[in-house]
Scaffold this active site. Sequence first.
Site, PDB file in Angstrom:
ATOM      1  N   SER A  71      -9.752   2.046   2.913  1.00 32.40           N
ATOM      2  CA  SER A  71      -8.745   2.774   1.931  1.00 32.40           C
ATOM      3  C   SER A  71      -7.913   1.733   0.915  1.00 32.40           C
ATOM      4  O   SER A  71      -7.207   2.322   0.235  1.00 32.40           O
ATOM      5  CB  SER A  71      -8.038   3.775   2.714  1.00 32.40           C
ATOM      6  OG  SER A  71      -7.429   3.170   3.747  1.00 32.40           O
ATOM      7  N   LYS A  92       0.869  -1.183  -0.101  1.00 28.91           N
ATOM      8  CA  LYS A  92       0.109  -0.066   0.112  1.00 28.91           C
ATOM      9  C   LYS A  92       1.106   1.101  -0.103  1.00 28.91           C
ATOM     10  O   LYS A  92       1.765   1.237   0.942  1.00 28.91           O
ATOM     11  CB  LYS A  92      -0.945   0.033   1.110  1.00 28.91           C
ATOM     12  CG  LYS A  92      -1.998   1.105   1.509  1.00 28.91           C
ATOM     13  CD  LYS A  92      -2.956   0.701   2.703  1.00 28.91           C
ATOM     14  CE  LYS A  92      -4.017   2.127   2.377  1.00 28.91           C
ATOM     15  NZ  LYS A  92      -4.533   2.054   3.768  1.00 28.91           N
ATOM     16  N   SER A 131     -10.187  -0.110   7.077  1.00 26.59           N
ATOM     17  CA  SER A 131      -9.460  -0.263   5.640  1.00 26.59           C
ATOM     18  C   SER A 131      -8.746  -1.449   5.326  1.00 26.59           C
ATOM     19  O   SER A 131      -8.409  -1.537   4.060  1.00 26.59           O
ATOM     20  CB  SER A 131      -8.511   1.163   5.680  1.00 26.59           C
ATOM     21  OG  SER A 131      -9.051   2.012   5.522  1.00 26.59           O
TER      22      SER A 131
END
Length: 485
Positions: A151, A76, A175
Amino acid sequence: MHDKTLAELSTGLAGREFSSRELTTETLKRIAALNGKLNAFITITEERALAEADAADARRAAGETGPLLGIPIGHKDIFCTKGVRTSCGSRMLDNFIAPYDATVVTTLGQAGMVTVGKTNMDEFAMGSSSETSFYGPVRNPWDLNAVPGGSSGGSAAAVAARLVSVATGTDTGGSIRQPAALCGITGIKPSYGRVSRYGMIAFASSLDQGGPLAQNAMDCAMLLGAMAGFDPKDSTSLEQPVPDYTANIDAPLAGLRIGLPREYFGEGLDARVDAVIQEAVQTLQRLGAVVKQISLPNTNLAIPTYYVLAPAEASSNLARYDGVRYGYRCEKPRDLQDLYTRSRSEGFGAEVKRRIMIGTYTLSAGYYDAYYLKAQQLRRLISNDFRLAFEEVDVIIGPTSPTVAFNIGEKTADPVTMYLSDIYTIAVNLAGLPGLSMPVGFVNGRPVGLQIIGSYLREGQLLNIAHRYQQETDWHKKMPSGMLG
Ligand code: GLN
């Protein structure tokens, strides 16, 4: 090769069926072919990946073994990667080349993992749909009109589309779990302090926690074992040994006490999602679990509490982006005030600004007691709900998200509706507990995730339950191949 799990790739590498170089080359090809549709990766680190793959092959040739040696992974874009742009999905950091690696990146690198790229995400991890990224929305591989959740939506979409077998994510209020649910994969948010936050760009420091996203529980167990552990560079890191999460993953579930919170099955839950969850609960019962209804009476306070505390912490964490030291700087500032104001106005997107304003307000002298302090008190009540529940049951089970993936653009106009997507995940962060999401079925072709919440440091138990369930079912093996050709 692309549809193999982490465990299968690991066996293939160990048996010399293919080299890391071959695997990495295939992976990069698949990313190049499909990323245009999905927008799951912001940056592809081809050169670094091939060099790391060669290094892994050399280590293996020299006699080294290790389950992660030579396996490609996506990180990420919230994890700092040395020499590689680390944007956090924001224009503010579009030009930021991290000067060091996050501990998670370092540790997985030492285990021999190959970084193929940085995955797309909501700006500064604020969101539930991966639509607030400066780099455009991520698309859900099950339906390109749907969001992948957020997210960590880039990581979830990448794993679901089998671009990589595993990816890292972070979870401040859901997330990892919510995008795992919406993309039909497995993800675990560990207990607070289990995985180092060093080099993980801060959103709300008392809630942020990194963890793995993968096809199944076994792969999550393999990756979490390498990600977790004490880090002297993170003052909230736990000084506790890391168990081998794969060791007891097969243990039978006989006698396992599952609690179903009545508050997680009420108003707001899509009836079709409810039906899929009930069926999964029955499967767990067949495996020997005993189910009981419980209550988490302060559930309705989780969203308001979180949306005071998380923005408060964010407003102070994001104060560092001032256009002076690094990140975006406006053109031709008139004076220092203008430099700050315009750099921040131009560098941050709308959702990030909204959070900074809310946070600054709730922390301001006149409102601190009424909002921030009150929210801290509610946080304690929410934790107490879980503490009491875990005196009666071993784990708590419910839906990860009240609905399946929604359409791109459907909730962007109304932030509060978006915030409600995290109704079942947020309390877990407020209490610092571990939570896992796994795929248990579909509604209209879009995946449904089941959440398992455990007591503090019970990651192993969550993985065990998910693994046993996955031995009995094949939801985790379903692939969105139709869409991707
Ligand atoms: N959706 C929640 C938020 O917008 C949680 C995000 C997260 O876990 N990073 O804050």
